[in-house]
Design an enzyme around this catalytic site. Structure first.
Site, short mmCIF file in Angstrom:
data_model
loop_
_atom_site.label_atom_id
_atom_site.label_comp_id
_atom_site.label_asym_id
_atom_site.label_seq_id
_atom_site.Cartn_x
_atom_site.Cartn_y
_atom_site.Cartn_z
N HIS A 1 43.91 11.06 63.96
CA HIS A 1 44.66 12.02 63.14
C HIS A 1 43.74 13.11 62.61
O HIS A 1 43.02 12.90 61.64
CB HIS A 1 45.36 11.27 62.00
CG HIS A 1 46.16 12.17 61.10
ND1 HIS A 1 46.32 11.95 59.76
CD2 HIS A 1 46.83 13.32 61.37
CE1 HIS A 1 47.06 12.92 59.24
NE2 HIS A 1 47.37 13.75 60.19
N ASN B 1 48.15 10.91 54.08
CA ASN B 1 49.53 11.38 53.86
C ASN B 1 50.30 10.42 52.98
O ASN B 1 51.21 10.82 52.25
CB ASN B 1 50.25 11.57 55.20
CG ASN B 1 49.88 12.91 55.83
OD1 ASN B 1 49.43 13.82 55.14
ND2 ASN B 1 50.06 13.03 57.14
N GLU C 1 41.31 10.69 60.65
CA GLU C 1 41.65 9.29 60.44
C GLU C 1 41.72 8.61 61.82
O GLU C 1 42.46 9.07 62.70
CB GLU C 1 43.01 9.16 59.72
CG GLU C 1 42.94 9.59 58.26
CD GLU C 1 44.29 9.49 57.55
OE1 GLU C 1 44.31 9.06 56.39
OE2 GLU C 1 45.33 9.86 58.15
N SER D 1 50.94 12.36 62.63
CA SER D 1 50.63 12.38 61.20
C SER D 1 51.23 11.17 60.48
O SER D 1 50.72 10.75 59.44
CB SER D 1 51.21 13.62 60.53
OG SER D 1 50.99 14.76 61.29
P1 NAI Z 1 53.04 22.57 67.61
O1 NAI Z 1 54.49 22.66 67.61
O2 NAI Z 1 52.21 23.73 67.19
O3 NAI Z 1 52.54 22.17 69.07
C1 NAI Z 1 53.10 21.16 69.85
C2 NAI Z 1 52.91 21.58 71.29
O4 NAI Z 1 53.24 20.48 72.13
C3 NAI Z 1 53.83 22.73 71.72
O5 NAI Z 1 53.02 23.77 72.24
C4 NAI Z 1 54.72 22.12 72.78
O6 NAI Z 1 55.04 23.02 73.81
C5 NAI Z 1 53.88 20.97 73.29
N1 NAI Z 1 54.66 19.90 73.87
C6 NAI Z 1 55.79 19.34 73.38
N2 NAI Z 1 56.23 18.38 74.23
C7 NAI Z 1 55.34 18.33 75.24
C8 NAI Z 1 55.25 17.54 76.42
N3 NAI Z 1 56.16 16.63 76.70
N4 NAI Z 1 54.23 17.76 77.25
C9 NAI Z 1 53.30 18.69 76.97
N5 NAI Z 1 53.34 19.47 75.89
C10 NAI Z 1 54.34 19.28 75.03
O7 NAI Z 1 52.69 21.28 66.75
P2 NAI Z 1 51.35 20.91 65.97
O8 NAI Z 1 51.42 21.42 64.61
O9 NAI Z 1 50.20 21.27 66.83
O10 NAI Z 1 51.47 19.33 65.86
C11 NAI Z 1 51.22 18.47 66.95
C12 NAI Z 1 51.03 17.06 66.45
O11 NAI Z 1 49.97 17.04 65.53
C13 NAI Z 1 52.22 16.47 65.71
O12 NAI Z 1 52.28 15.10 65.99
C14 NAI Z 1 51.87 16.69 64.25
O13 NAI Z 1 52.49 15.80 63.38
C15 NAI Z 1 50.39 16.47 64.31
N6 NAI Z 1 49.65 17.08 63.21
C16 NAI Z 1 49.95 18.35 62.79
C17 NAI Z 1 49.25 18.92 61.75
C18 NAI Z 1 49.54 20.30 61.29
O14 NAI Z 1 49.10 20.67 60.20
N7 NAI Z 1 50.21 21.12 62.05
C19 NAI Z 1 48.18 18.17 61.05
C20 NAI Z 1 47.91 16.88 61.63
C21 NAI Z 1 48.64 16.37 62.65
#
Ligand code: NAI
Length: 685
Positions: free
Chosen positions: A424, A474, A436, A403
């Site tokens: 994104h 953002n 994005e 993000s």
């Molecule tokens: P989340 O915490 O729900 O999911 C992240 C997942 O990645 C977890 O299930 C974790 O076990 C896994 N993970 C972590 N390290 C890992 C690795 N080394 N290998 C494999 N899996 C791994 O997080 P979320 O919300 O899905 O966010 C993910 C990305 O998306 C972040 O970069 C966030 O900034 C971005 N993002 C999030 C938004 C949101 O509204 N939640 C919107 C847009 C982007």
């Protein structure tokens, strides 16, 4: 005829062919040609019936929207339809591709409609801030009844031809040659069968009122929705021709309204957003297999979008439990869609069949595109990319869903930074259209193009951005929120700011949004950037103080508001703790709190957005001013009918805007950087 309309003969049937590529838009030239063709058909005793058909890939897929902002050119569409109605011989509309807006109104003015399978029909005028102006509101209810017509027109619904056939809007579907099927259909018709001559099916007033209520609510009482409901109701109470006059009058008023101008602006902005002229001549890479790293909120949402887009998807997690939770989320999604009748069981099963879930990194060697969606932490992301670099095949595209983080820093963890970009997505990723597409400093052109193509293939709206902190959305949203925090410090209350911005039309005010997404996200970002921040700049401590008090938003039961019971569903209550915290924060800086009106709150918040947009345009982070509007409307709840922050700023005029930005600079205090508003008035490539 004109170059745009030809008349051919097939024995006693006239074929009136509309040829205005690419979408056979209903322009003045087309209407002139149609009128001439209908007259020729009418005057020729050898011709007993006619077929109206489009050349190329579609029937008339819409009107030429550019005409709507100017004085309308003669002949207008109602005159063309009237000529069809009065010609004395049957006319069949032969539809393929799309028959939308004026195109579908023209078809409704004919005596019968035949469609090739795969055709879509609809009257989407309301989504452009207008109402159908050529009889759509009167002819449609004569087939489907008033309640269904209200739902159909007020939501801008599109029907495929099977659905349209079921409700009687289409008389025949053909899967063979449309032209010959339409000619055969025309030969079978004896005399006129006009919709204007049908009675409107009787229904109870309660049914009409309930459809009207539902439409007004869903349409947020926007003027076009109200006018459409009113016009459709005339069908039951006024003589047909009187109702047509009223419908046309509403159309004429609405088409030049600020709202319709804003919606037309967005129509073109969205169409342009996915174009990136610098990529002319570049060929995209092939993508059939997508891998996603991280099966959390975003990873599983992206997986659904990709499965729906017919891709093979591999979902990879670091541990089995998280993987299972991600897969369960995807399965539950499809089960819900099937239960709600939105997809059939076979399609859902096919999607699930194309999903492979794994913890084995070696599987990534097959992927054409890998999207990383792990925790928002630069060290974790760099580690993931370094590992991926050792496994992904040459030519694979490596994308991050970050993000805020620096895409170049992520790319530098690999030996192939040219293959790295940001994609994104927004949450929920299977619903939100905006993506994005972030260009790194060295991202290869074909990688950017492939990113754009994949996003479009998922039915989404890509906007290309440069690699700058927070990209476009953002970054602008942060400037807006920061400015709203300034107003808190000067005397406004969170509920006043939220109410003012919701009254402007935002889906939620900034502090309600902050509570929903969690105050800790921005807190962590501020902490990680503390070293790079300008220490002389105005810094509002209020959000930090809330976090320090353990108030992280809904998830902790309190933030800017207090949440009782189920915090996910509860409406936030105003909290005196927050009011006291504001008073003491202002006192700490010797700020004398004062009252704020809704107008001032709206003006300052929107100017802050426009100012940041001007800065991003100057820095080349975004290539066109209108791209900013596409991002804010589709990703951040900016009201569509206001056109976006750039459209809003343009309406103020350059002189006023300059004076207002000077004022914004004064009230913002130290650290404010003023953008050059001239950038907001430039179209960009
Ligand atoms: P989340 O915490 O729900 O999911 C992240 C997942 O990645 C977890 O299930 C974790 O076990 C896994 N993970 C972590 N390290 C890992 C690795 N080394 N290998 C494999 N899996 C791994 O997080 P979320 O919300 O899905 O966010 C993910 C990305 O998306 C972040 O970069 C966030 O900034 C971005 N993002 C999030 C938004 C949101 O509204 N939640 C919107 C847009 C982007």
């Amino acid at each position: 005829m004109t170059e745009r309309v030809k008349l051919e003969r097939d024995g006693d049937v006239a074929l009136i062919i509309i040829d205005n590529p690419p979408i056979n838009a209903g322009s003045a030239e087309v209407r002139t040609g149609l009128l001439a063709a209908i007259r020729e058909f009418q005057d020729d005793p050898q011709l007993r019936s006619a077929v109206l058909i489009g050349a190329g890939a579609t029937f008339i897929a819409g009107s030429d929207l550019r005409e709507f902002g100017q004085p309308l050119q003669e002949p207008q569409l109602p005159a063309v339809i009237e000529a069809i109605e009065r010609c004395g011989k049957p006319v069949v509309a032969a539809l393929h591709g799309a028959a939308l807006g004026g195109g579908f109104e023209l078809a409704l003015g004919c005596d019968a409609r035949i469609a090739r399978s795969g055709t879509m029909v609809g009257l989407p005028e309301v989504t452009l801030g207008i109402v159908p102006g050529a009889g759509g509101t009167q002819r449609l209810p004569r087939i489907v009844g008033i309640p269904r017509a209200i739902r159909f027109i007020c939501t801008g619904e599109r029907l495929n031809c099977e659905q349209a056939f079921m409700v009687g809007l289409i008389d025949e579907i053909t899967s063979s040659d449309l032209r010959s099927a339409a000619v055969a259909h025309a030969r079978r018709l004896r005399g006129k069968r006009l919709l204007r001559d049908l009675p409107v099916p009787g229904v109870t007033e309660a049914d009409v009122e309930s459809a009207a209520d539902e439409a007004r609510k869903a349409g947020k009482n926007r003027p076009a929705v109200l006018a459409a409901v009113e016009a459709i109701r005339y069908a039951a109470i006024l003589p047909f021709d009187d109702a047509l006059v009223r419908e046309r009058a509403a159309f004429q008023v609405l088409r030049v309204s600020p709202e319709a101008q804003a919606l037309r602006h967005l129509f073109f902005a969205e169409r342009n957003a996915s174009k990136f002229p610098q990529l002319a001549g570049v060929k995209p890479r092939q993508v059939g297999h997508l891998a996603i790293i991280g099966a959390g909120t975003m990873g599983s949402g992206i997986a659904i979008a990709a499965l729906d887009g017919d891709l093979n998807v591999t979902l990879l997690e670091q541990e089995v439990g998280a993987l299972q939770r991600g897969v369960d989320r995807i399965r539950e999604h499809y089960a819900r869609r099937v239960a709600a009748g939105k997809v059939n069981a076979e399609t859902a099963a096919n999607c699930e069949f194309r999903l492979r879930a794994t913890t084995d990194w070696n599987v990534l060697a097959d992927a054409d595109l890998v999207i990383e969606a792990v925790f928002e932490d630069i060290a974790v992301k760099r580690e993931v990319f370094a590992r991926l670099d050792g496994i992904a095949k040459p030519g694979a595209i490596l994308a991050s869903n970050t993000s805020y983080l620096d895409v170049d820093l992520i790319a530098a963890a690999t030996s192939r930074p040219r293959d790295v970009l940001g994609l994104h997505f927004f949450s929920p990723a299977n619903v939100m259209r905006l993506v994005e597409v972030v260009r790194g400093a060295v991202t290869a052109p074909d990688v950017v193009l492939t990113g754009l193509e994949v996003v479009k293939r998922l039915g989404k709206l890509p906007v290309v951005t440069g690699n700058a902190f927070g990209f476009v959305g953002n970054r602008i949203f942060s400037a807006y929120r920061r400015h709203c925090e300034f107003m808190l410090e000067e005397g406004a209350l969170p509920e006043q700011v939220d109410a003012a911005l919701e009254a402007f039309g935002f889906a939620m005010g900034p502090f309600a949004v902050a509570d929903l997404s969690g105050l800790d996200i921005a807190w962590r970002i501020r902490q990680s950037r503390a070293a790079t921040l300008d220490t002389a700049a105005r810094y509002v401590r209020i959000p930090d103080l809330l976090c320090e008090a353990g108030r992280l938003g809904r998830k902790t039961g309190s933030g800017y508001y207090l949440y009782e019971g189920d915090a996910r569903k509860s409406r936030g209550r105003v909290d005196s703790f927050v009011h006291e915290l504001l008073i003491s924060a202002s006192a700490d800086k010797n700020i004398v709190r004062r009252t704020f009106g809704a107008d001032e709150i709206q003006l300052r918040a929107l100017l802050a957005m426009a100012n940041e947009a001007a800065l991003l345009l100057a820095q080349g982070v975004v290539q066109r001013a209108s791209d900013v509007d596409v991002v804010l409307v589709n990703g951040y709840g900016f009201p569509r009918w206001e056109g976006g922050p750039v459209f809003w700023a343009r309406q103020r005029g350059s002189k006023t805007l300059q004076a207002e930005l000077d004022w914004l600079e004064r009230v913002s205090g130290a650290g404010f950087v003023q953008g050059d508003p001239r950038h907001l008035f430039e179209e960009g490539s």
